[in-house]
Design an enzyme around this catalytic site. Structure first.
Site, PDB file in Angstrom:
ATOM      1  N   TRP A   1       0.829  -1.213   0.000  1.00 49.30           N
ATOM      2  CA  TRP A   1       0.000   0.000   0.000  1.00 49.30           C
ATOM      3  C   TRP A   1       0.862   1.261   0.000  1.00 49.30           C
ATOM      4  O   TRP A   1       0.481   2.282  -0.560  1.00 49.30           O
ATOM      5  CB  TRP A   1      -0.996  -0.016   1.162  1.00 49.30           C
ATOM      6  CG  TRP A   1      -0.376   0.090   2.529  1.00 49.30           C
ATOM      7  CD1 TRP A   1       0.086  -0.930   3.292  1.00 49.30           C
ATOM      8  CD2 TRP A   1      -0.144   1.290   3.275  1.00 49.30           C
ATOM      9  NE1 TRP A   1       0.597  -0.456   4.476  1.00 49.30           N
ATOM     10  CE2 TRP A   1       0.464   0.903   4.489  1.00 49.30           C
ATOM     11  CE3 TRP A   1      -0.394   2.658   3.041  1.00 49.30           C
ATOM     12  CZ2 TRP A   1       0.843   1.842   5.472  1.00 49.30           C
ATOM     13  CZ3 TRP A   1      -0.020   3.572   4.016  1.00 49.30           C
ATOM     14  CH2 TRP A   1       0.590   3.158   5.214  1.00 49.30           C
TER      15      TRP A   1
ATOM     16  N   HIS B   1       8.461   6.992  14.387  1.00 50.68           N
ATOM     17  CA  HIS B   1       8.051   5.989  15.371  1.00 50.68           C
ATOM     18  C   HIS B   1       9.034   4.820  15.382  1.00 50.68           C
ATOM     19  O   HIS B   1       9.523   4.405  14.343  1.00 50.68           O
ATOM     20  CB  HIS B   1       6.685   5.404  15.009  1.00 50.68           C
ATOM     21  CG  HIS B   1       5.549   6.250  15.433  1.00 50.68           C
ATOM     22  ND1 HIS B   1       4.304   6.145  14.882  1.00 50.68           N
ATOM     23  CD2 HIS B   1       5.460   7.221  16.375  1.00 50.68           C
ATOM     24  CE1 HIS B   1       3.489   7.009  15.457  1.00 50.68           C
ATOM     25  NE2 HIS B   1       4.177   7.687  16.353  1.00 50.68           N
ATOM     26  N   TYR B   2       9.252   4.302  16.618  1.00 54.24           N
ATOM     27  CA  TYR B   2       9.905   3.013  16.715  1.00 54.24           C
ATOM     28  C   TYR B   2       9.233   2.234  17.834  1.00 54.24           C
ATOM     29  O   TYR B   2       9.129   2.766  18.951  1.00 54.24           O
ATOM     30  CB  TYR B   2      11.402   3.153  17.020  1.00 54.24           C
ATOM     31  CG  TYR B   2      12.108   1.845  16.823  1.00 54.24           C
ATOM     32  CD1 TYR B   2      12.421   1.404  15.553  1.00 54.24           C
ATOM     33  CD2 TYR B   2      12.407   1.025  17.909  1.00 54.24           C
ATOM     34  CE1 TYR B   2      13.038   0.173  15.366  1.00 54.24           C
ATOM     35  CE2 TYR B   2      13.021  -0.204  17.714  1.00 54.24           C
ATOM     36  CZ  TYR B   2      13.330  -0.614  16.437  1.00 54.24           C
ATOM     37  OH  TYR B   2      13.935  -1.823  16.243  1.00 54.24           O
TER      38      TYR B   2
ATOM     39  N   TYR C   1       4.710   0.343   9.951  1.00 51.48           N
ATOM     40  CA  TYR C   1       5.091  -0.399   8.730  1.00 51.48           C
ATOM     41  C   TYR C   1       6.545  -0.090   8.456  1.00 51.48           C
ATOM     42  O   TYR C   1       7.041   1.009   8.730  1.00 51.48           O
ATOM     43  CB  TYR C   1       4.190  -0.036   7.540  1.00 51.48           C
ATOM     44  CG  TYR C   1       3.927   1.440   7.406  1.00 51.48           C
ATOM     45  CD1 TYR C   1       2.907   2.059   8.128  1.00 51.48           C
ATOM     46  CD2 TYR C   1       4.735   2.239   6.588  1.00 51.48           C
ATOM     47  CE1 TYR C   1       2.697   3.423   8.040  1.00 51.48           C
ATOM     48  CE2 TYR C   1       4.525   3.604   6.492  1.00 51.48           C
ATOM     49  CZ  TYR C   1       3.506   4.185   7.223  1.00 51.48           C
ATOM     50  OH  TYR C   1       3.302   5.533   7.145  1.00 51.48           O
TER      51      TYR C   1
ATOM     52  N   HIS D   1       8.742   0.780   6.271  1.00 50.28           N
ATOM     53  CA  HIS D   1       9.213   1.584   5.135  1.00 50.28           C
ATOM     54  C   HIS D   1       9.371   2.983   5.726  1.00 50.28           C
ATOM     55  O   HIS D   1       8.381   3.548   6.217  1.00 50.28           O
ATOM     56  CB  HIS D   1       8.192   1.566   3.995  1.00 50.28           C
ATOM     57  CG  HIS D   1       8.591   2.427   2.828  1.00 50.28           C
ATOM     58  ND1 HIS D   1       8.896   1.911   1.586  1.00 50.28           N
ATOM     59  CD2 HIS D   1       8.775   3.767   2.728  1.00 50.28           C
ATOM     60  CE1 HIS D   1       9.234   2.913   0.764  1.00 50.28           C
ATOM     61  NE2 HIS D   1       9.159   4.051   1.449  1.00 50.28           N
TER      62      HIS D   1
ATOM     63  N   HIS E   1       9.353   6.484   7.176  1.00 50.86           N
ATOM     64  CA  HIS E   1       8.452   7.620   7.037  1.00 50.86           C
ATOM     65  C   HIS E   1       8.592   8.512   8.267  1.00 50.86           C
ATOM     66  O   HIS E   1       8.996   8.062   9.331  1.00 50.86           O
ATOM     67  CB  HIS E   1       6.998   7.156   6.847  1.00 50.86           C
ATOM     68  CG  HIS E   1       6.499   6.262   7.944  1.00 50.86           C
ATOM     69  ND1 HIS E   1       6.880   4.937   8.072  1.00 50.86           N
ATOM     70  CD2 HIS E   1       5.646   6.490   8.970  1.00 50.86           C
ATOM     71  CE1 HIS E   1       6.279   4.404   9.119  1.00 50.86           C
ATOM     72  NE2 HIS E   1       5.526   5.325   9.694  1.00 50.86           N
ATOM     73  N   VAL E   2       8.288   9.793   8.069  1.00 47.29           N
ATOM     74  CA  VAL E   2       8.412  10.788   9.131  1.00 47.29           C
ATOM     75  C   VAL E   2       7.044  11.439   9.329  1.00 47.29           C
ATOM     76  O   VAL E   2       6.376  11.798   8.356  1.00 47.29           O
ATOM     77  CB  VAL E   2       9.460  11.870   8.761  1.00 47.29           C
ATOM     78  CG1 VAL E   2       9.544  12.941   9.847  1.00 47.29           C
ATOM     79  CG2 VAL E   2      10.832  11.236   8.519  1.00 47.29           C
TER      80      VAL E   2
END
Lengths: 220, 220
Positions: free
Chosen positions: A66, A151-152, A156, A158, A160-161
């Site tokens: 997606w 985030h950690y 998902y 891939h 991203h910020v």
């Protein structure tokens, strides 16, 4: 399956469910399931990541199709607010809500914060400066009123910020899951392998497969 | 002045005001004042701290008499859940709400996160281990369900650490103000002057005197 309920998997913030945004389709059963889960804080060393988390992520082969669809304009192209097409430092700025956007990088070889080294500084600083500019132009929100974070664990794998307005009580901006982009940049500038080696704390629901791996390894 | 309303000064979380706890007496006017303020994210370098923030804090001489009263058992002694009396590494564990406690250190020479060096590691690790133990004994909450963090800027300049249940949607645990105790310990272990030198981002209300200092210095 009820018509089209979307659920965002922020384990800590189901009291904010009314605020949640569109990521993946969910059934009523899913919603209920996530409402009543215990949550534990895991501390993952760099070694734990390599021995437990990375094998777990790989074994699950979580789909990011997606995300690729968004990057390729095959889905929800009307939500793209800005794009820098550069294959190394470029990204798509995608609107989730009025005051909540994410920058999704074009590179497909960075799963999360854990993969970042000083090699990725041009990517991160580019996201910061062009993301700030685009949001100021589009929404009139100045950089000083923006909160930018990763985030950690991410939802998902891939890179991203997240971009939110400081005044928006965004789900998922809690300290045990969010890492300010400015801190990430600063830590990588001081030590290229900061995120390879450091311990990272994050919350996991009781039914999360990864939590089971940590339990089995005697790490909880 | 209305009977006894207490207001906690978390600029970001006034939608959580129903959750707020007792720190300092407030009038209805105060409550209104804090409800309608713009908020800005300031990035403070180590140099900014020494040139702008520290002189500002000193000039204001914010009173921490109420903290000293707690440490000396002159006020609210019934809320003390645990005490380690050691003058260097000791602290008082003070209950604000059921699932919200603070560890207030006995030392009076540490204003905030900015003052911490590796010299303070025994203090911080002592707070972590004895605080976790006391909370497990008193409330049955295991360490893995606790979130421990410091605020920067803090509400008052006497070092204290927040303890909340992971499942409690605490005000003030947002990433732009909270620093996980485990991260603080880890960063000081790697670099004794980490918090002296790093840039720290934090939110300030439009009417905050410190924000004015940053504006006057062209830092906003």
């Amino acid at each position: 399956k009820i018509a089209k309920i979307y659920l965002v998997l922020f384990p800590m913030h189901l009291n904010h469910i009314f605020n949640s945004f569109l990521v993946c389709p969910a059934t009523e059963k899913h919603v209920k399931k996530y409402l009543h889960q215990e949550v534990f804080l895991v501390e993952e060393s760099g070694e734990d990541y390599r021995n437990l988390t990375l094998p777990y992520i790989s074994s699950q082969s979580f789909s990011v199709q997606w995300v690729h669809n968004i990057l390729e304009k095959k889905a929800e192209a009307d939500r793209i607010v800005f794009e820098d097409p550069d294959p190394d430092t470029g990204f798509v700025l995608f609107q989730l809500q009025d005051l909540y956007l994410i920058a999704i990088v074009h590179r497909r070889d960075v799963k999360s914060l854990r993969d970042l080294t000083s090699e990725h500084l041009p990517l991160l600083t580019n996201i910061r400066s062009k993301g700030e500019d685009a949001i100021q132009r589009q929404y009139g929100i100045p950089p000083r009123k923006l909160c930018m974070y990763l985030h950690y664990q991410p939802s998902y794998y891939h890179l991203h910020v997240h971009f939110t307005s400081l005044e928006f009580d965004a789900p998922g901006c809690r300290v045990e899951r969010a890492h300010l982009l400015s801190d990430v940049i600063q830590n990588l500038q001081a030590d290229s392998s900061y995120y390879r080696n450091c311990s990272l704390a994050f919350p996991l629901r009781a039914d999360d497969g990864l939590l089971l791996r940590f339990k089995e390894a005697g790490k909880l």
